[in-house]
Write an enzyme that holds these catalytic residues in place. Structure first.
Site, PDB file in Angstrom:
ATOM      1  N   ASP A 176     -20.317 -16.193 -39.256  1.00 43.60           N
ATOM      2  CA  ASP A 176     -20.621 -15.946 -40.701  1.00 43.60           C
ATOM      3  C   ASP A 176     -21.944 -16.459 -41.313  1.00 43.60           C
ATOM      4  O   ASP A 176     -22.641 -17.002 -40.290  1.00 43.60           O
ATOM      5  CB  ASP A 176     -19.285 -16.688 -41.497  1.00 43.60           C
ATOM      6  CG  ASP A 176     -19.221 -16.180 -42.914  1.00 43.60           C
ATOM      7  OD1 ASP A 176     -20.039 -15.264 -43.418  1.00 43.60           O
ATOM      8  OD2 ASP A 176     -17.709 -16.341 -43.220  1.00 43.60           O
ATOM      9  N   GLU A 209     -22.526 -11.091 -39.840  1.00 36.90           N
ATOM     10  CA  GLU A 209     -22.610 -10.864 -41.222  1.00 36.90           C
ATOM     11  C   GLU A 209     -23.944 -11.005 -41.772  1.00 36.90           C
ATOM     12  O   GLU A 209     -24.207 -10.924 -42.840  1.00 36.90           O
ATOM     13  CB  GLU A 209     -21.493 -11.787 -42.062  1.00 36.90           C
ATOM     14  CG  GLU A 209     -20.186 -11.676 -41.581  1.00 36.90           C
ATOM     15  CD  GLU A 209     -19.223 -12.122 -42.623  1.00 36.90           C
ATOM     16  OE1 GLU A 209     -19.464 -11.928 -43.949  1.00 36.90           O
ATOM     17  OE2 GLU A 209     -17.928 -12.883 -42.321  1.00 36.90           O
ATOM     18  N   TRP A 210     -25.039 -10.471 -40.724  1.00 35.66           N
ATOM     19  CA  TRP A 210     -26.173 -10.931 -41.286  1.00 35.66           C
ATOM     20  C   TRP A 210     -26.674 -10.126 -42.157  1.00 35.66           C
ATOM     21  O   TRP A 210     -27.275 -10.616 -43.295  1.00 35.66           O
ATOM     22  CB  TRP A 210     -27.261 -10.505 -39.685  1.00 35.66           C
ATOM     23  CG  TRP A 210     -28.468 -10.801 -39.634  1.00 35.66           C
ATOM     24  CD1 TRP A 210     -29.089 -11.136 -40.853  1.00 35.66           C
ATOM     25  CD2 TRP A 210     -29.153 -10.421 -38.469  1.00 35.66           C
ATOM     26  NE1 TRP A 210     -30.638 -11.101 -40.126  1.00 35.66           N
ATOM     27  CE2 TRP A 210     -30.639 -10.639 -38.737  1.00 35.66           C
ATOM     28  CE3 TRP A 210     -28.798 -10.139 -37.227  1.00 35.66           C
ATOM     29  CZ2 TRP A 210     -31.566 -10.789 -37.883  1.00 35.66           C
ATOM     30  CZ3 TRP A 210     -29.819 -10.006 -36.180  1.00 35.66           C
ATOM     31  CH2 TRP A 210     -31.350 -10.076 -36.630  1.00 35.66           C
ATOM     32  N   PRO A 211     -26.593  -8.910 -42.278  1.00 33.16           N
ATOM     33  CA  PRO A 211     -27.150  -8.158 -43.565  1.00 33.16           C
ATOM     34  C   PRO A 211     -26.742  -8.496 -44.665  1.00 33.16           C
ATOM     35  O   PRO A 211     -27.090  -8.123 -45.688  1.00 33.16           O
ATOM     36  CB  PRO A 211     -26.798  -6.351 -42.873  1.00 33.16           C
ATOM     37  CG  PRO A 211     -25.793  -6.489 -41.767  1.00 33.16           C
ATOM     38  CD  PRO A 211     -25.963  -7.882 -41.188  1.00 33.16           C
ATOM     39  N   LEU A 212     -25.071  -8.806 -44.710  1.00 30.68           N
ATOM     40  CA  LEU A 212     -24.449  -9.070 -45.965  1.00 30.68           C
ATOM     41  C   LEU A 212     -25.464 -10.283 -46.726  1.00 30.68           C
ATOM     42  O   LEU A 212     -25.639 -10.159 -48.008  1.00 30.68           O
ATOM     43  CB  LEU A 212     -23.144  -9.391 -45.718  1.00 30.68           C
ATOM     44  CG  LEU A 212     -22.254  -9.945 -46.688  1.00 30.68           C
ATOM     45  CD1 LEU A 212     -22.283  -9.587 -48.004  1.00 30.68           C
ATOM     46  CD2 LEU A 212     -20.963 -10.550 -46.229  1.00 30.68           C
ATOM     47  N   TYR A 213     -25.724 -11.247 -45.901  1.00 33.79           N
ATOM     48  CA  TYR A 213     -26.350 -12.217 -46.544  1.00 33.79           C
ATOM     49  C   TYR A 213     -28.044 -11.781 -46.709  1.00 33.79           C
ATOM     50  O   TYR A 213     -28.637 -12.668 -47.356  1.00 33.79           O
ATOM     51  CB  TYR A 213     -26.103 -13.641 -45.623  1.00 33.79           C
ATOM     52  CG  TYR A 213     -24.826 -13.784 -45.720  1.00 33.79           C
ATOM     53  CD1 TYR A 213     -24.536 -14.952 -46.594  1.00 33.79           C
ATOM     54  CD2 TYR A 213     -23.876 -13.576 -44.743  1.00 33.79           C
ATOM     55  CE1 TYR A 213     -23.463 -15.229 -46.804  1.00 33.79           C
ATOM     56  CE2 TYR A 213     -22.667 -14.085 -44.971  1.00 33.79           C
ATOM     57  CZ  TYR A 213     -22.170 -14.802 -45.836  1.00 33.79           C
ATOM     58  OH  TYR A 213     -20.957 -15.286 -46.036  1.00 33.79           O
ATOM     59  N   ASP A 237     -16.542  -9.338 -49.365  1.00 34.25           N
ATOM     60  CA  ASP A 237     -15.321  -9.413 -48.571  1.00 34.25           C
ATOM     61  C   ASP A 237     -14.423  -8.399 -49.262  1.00 34.25           C
ATOM     62  O   ASP A 237     -14.306  -8.237 -50.599  1.00 34.25           O
ATOM     63  CB  ASP A 237     -14.528 -10.865 -49.076  1.00 34.25           C
ATOM     64  CG  ASP A 237     -15.751 -11.826 -48.283  1.00 34.25           C
ATOM     65  OD1 ASP A 237     -16.570 -11.551 -47.536  1.00 34.25           O
ATOM     66  OD2 ASP A 237     -15.031 -13.087 -48.413  1.00 34.25           O
TER      67      ASP A 237
HETATM   68  C1  GLA Z   1     -16.773 -15.167 -45.915  1.00 35.06           C
HETATM   69  C2  GLA Z   1     -16.740 -13.760 -44.776  1.00 35.06           C
HETATM   70  C3  GLA Z   1     -15.297 -13.588 -44.927  1.00 35.06           C
HETATM   71  C4  GLA Z   1     -14.405 -14.922 -44.445  1.00 35.06           C
HETATM   72  C5  GLA Z   1     -14.596 -16.087 -45.296  1.00 35.06           C
HETATM   73  C6  GLA Z   1     -14.229 -17.371 -44.629  1.00 35.06           C
HETATM   74  O1  GLA Z   1     -16.633 -14.860 -47.170  1.00 35.06           O
HETATM   75  O2  GLA Z   1     -17.057 -13.059 -45.611  1.00 35.06           O
HETATM   76  O3  GLA Z   1     -14.727 -12.592 -44.382  1.00 35.06           O
HETATM   77  O4  GLA Z   1     -14.695 -14.985 -43.234  1.00 35.06           O
HETATM   78  O5  GLA Z   1     -16.028 -16.195 -45.248  1.00 35.06           O
HETATM   79  O6  GLA Z   1     -14.567 -18.331 -45.302  1.00 35.06           O
END
Ligand code: GLA
Length: 430
Positions: A176, A209-213, A237
């Site tokens: 994450d 989750e690199w691009p999301l952030y 999410d």
């Molecule tokens: C972020 C991620 C979710 C999950 C939560 C856990 O929001 O995007 O998929 O892993 O953290 O805290």
């Protein structure tokens, strides 16, 4: 590159040859799907499994809720069911732990440790158990100072954490991106962990989750992300709601020029978990999620309770024809072809010149709507050329029959539902 060209041409390259060699190389790389993917040999088709987050979140209260708290019992029960109830057989292989498995502190040697009350036997024991069922184990950590739920982060500990996971026999890491101070720290951290995992010598799928952030600050460089990650989340999410599924589809189609070409064997866009079998989606909406996750070549991580799931949801999640589309070896992600009058037509090229087509009815008033598609408009004009056999896979498997290129196929779609078709070329015309 020069060494490879010498092997190909058998002699040292001269300047004009170099140009030729370069073009040849470009051609070769163009032809190899996923040539620039993370070179760990994993996720050649989208990863399939189960992930606890959407359904079980950060429930750590095993006194009040022993059956749904994040504990080794929960994962052992899910492992038993993945093995006994046909999930493993159809491809759901990775049983994945999300946030909240850790103890609040690292151990005396600086290693992450599982919460001793909820995981009294430890992760090594859990991974042995999961492996004994013919499954693989996934775990969760965070590139920054803390995980999103506030447990210890991996910043400054990438090597030791990768080694710990490898020692425990972990097969997938969801990494994450919470609690990073700068974009540079985020990028360096994601790259560092990729290399640390590689150095362990264990095959560990790397889920990022690199691009999301990055998106809120800067357009991500997908060529680079693909070199380090096996899949990557782009968007927020998923929730157990139609609104959430719709927002993911909207984001994906609005950004398809950027993200679709990034996907291929070894690296995939991850639109987040399947919430089929929970509470928030109607039957038609569950069909839409399954069909569109297949079109998008998405990793299929269910987040539901396999102990309490309807036969209908189970049958949908275990639909072999739809899974075959998701897992198609050509590994090309599908895209939104057209949207008119609240109907979306998505298509995905498949191996052996076949195509998958999903027709979604986004109108939330009224009953089922008819929609007629000209076959010549599908698959860049070649999906049904000169003719094809069409099968409806969802909602109900039905052979629709033989169609010529110049003809039309008629669909009827429930509100918020999807009709998923498969088109297979036929050389015979009559
Ligand atoms: C972020 C991620 C979710 C999950 C939560 C856990 O929001 O995007 O998929 O892993 O953290 O805290």
């Amino acid at each position: 590159m020069v060494t490879l060209m010498m092997r190909l041409t058998g002699r040292r390259l001269q300047p004009p040859d170099c140009v030729l060699a370069l073009s040849l190389m470009v051609l070769i790389l163009w032809e190899i799907p996923g040539a620039w993917a993370l070179d760990n040999g994993l996720a050649m088709t989208p990863t399939m499994g189960w992930l606890h987050w959407e359904r079980f979140m950060c429930n750590t209260d095993c006194t009040e809720e022993p059956d749904s708290c994040i504990s080794e019992n929960l994962f052992m029960q899910m492992a038993d069911l993945m093995d006994s109830d046909g999930w493993k057989e159809v491809g759901y292989e990775y049983l994945c732990i999300d946030d909240c498995w850790m103890a609040p502190q690292r151990d005396s040697k600086g290693r992450l440790q599982a919460d001793p009350k909820r995981f009294p036997s430890g992760i090594r024991h859990l991974s042995n158990y999961v492996h004994s069922k013919g499954l693989k184990l996934g775990i969760y950590a965070d590139v920054g100072k803390k995980t999103c739920a506030g447990y210890p982060g991996s910043l400054g500990h990438y090597d030791i954490d990768a080694e710990t996971f490898a020692d425990w026999g972990v097969d997938l890491l969801k990494f994450d991106g919470c609690h990073c101070d700068t974009l540079e720290q985020l990028a360096d951290g994601y790259k560092h962990m990729s290399l640390s995992l590689n150095k362990t010598g264990r095959s560990i799928v790397y889920s990022c989750e690199w691009p999301l952030y990055m998106w809120p600050f800067k357009k991500p460089n997908y060529t680079e992300i693909r070199q380090y990650c096996n899949h990557w989340r782009n968007f927020g999410d998923i929730y157990d709601s139609w609104q959430s599924v719709k927002s993911i589809l909207d984001w994906t189609s609005s950004n398809q020029r950027t993200v679709v070409s990034a996907a291929g064997p070894g690296g995939w866009n991850d639109p987040d978990m399947l919430v089929i079998g929970n509470f928030g989606l109607s039957w038609d909406q569950q069909i839409t999620q399954m069909a569109l996750w297949a079109i998008m070549a998405a990793p299929l991580f269910m987040s539901n309770d396999l102990r309490h799931i309807s036969l209908q949801a189970k049958t949908l999640l275990q639909n072999k024809d739809v899974i075959a589309i998701n897992q198609d070896p050509l590994g090309k992600q599908g895209y939104l072809l057209r949207k008119e009058d609240n109907i979306e037509v998505w298509e995905r090229p498949l191996s052996e010149l076949a195509w998958a087509v999903a027709v979604v009815n986004l109108q939330e008033i009224g009953g089922p709507r008819s929609y007629t598609i000209s076959l010549a408009s599908l698959g860049q004009g070649v999906a049904c050329n000169p003719a094809c056999h069409i099968t409806e896979l969802l909602p109900v498997k039905t052979k629709l029959g033989f169609y010529e290129w110049t003809s039309f196929v008629k669909t009827r779609i429930n509100p918020t539902g999807t009709v998923l078709l498969q088109l297979k070329i036929s050389q015979t015309t009559f």
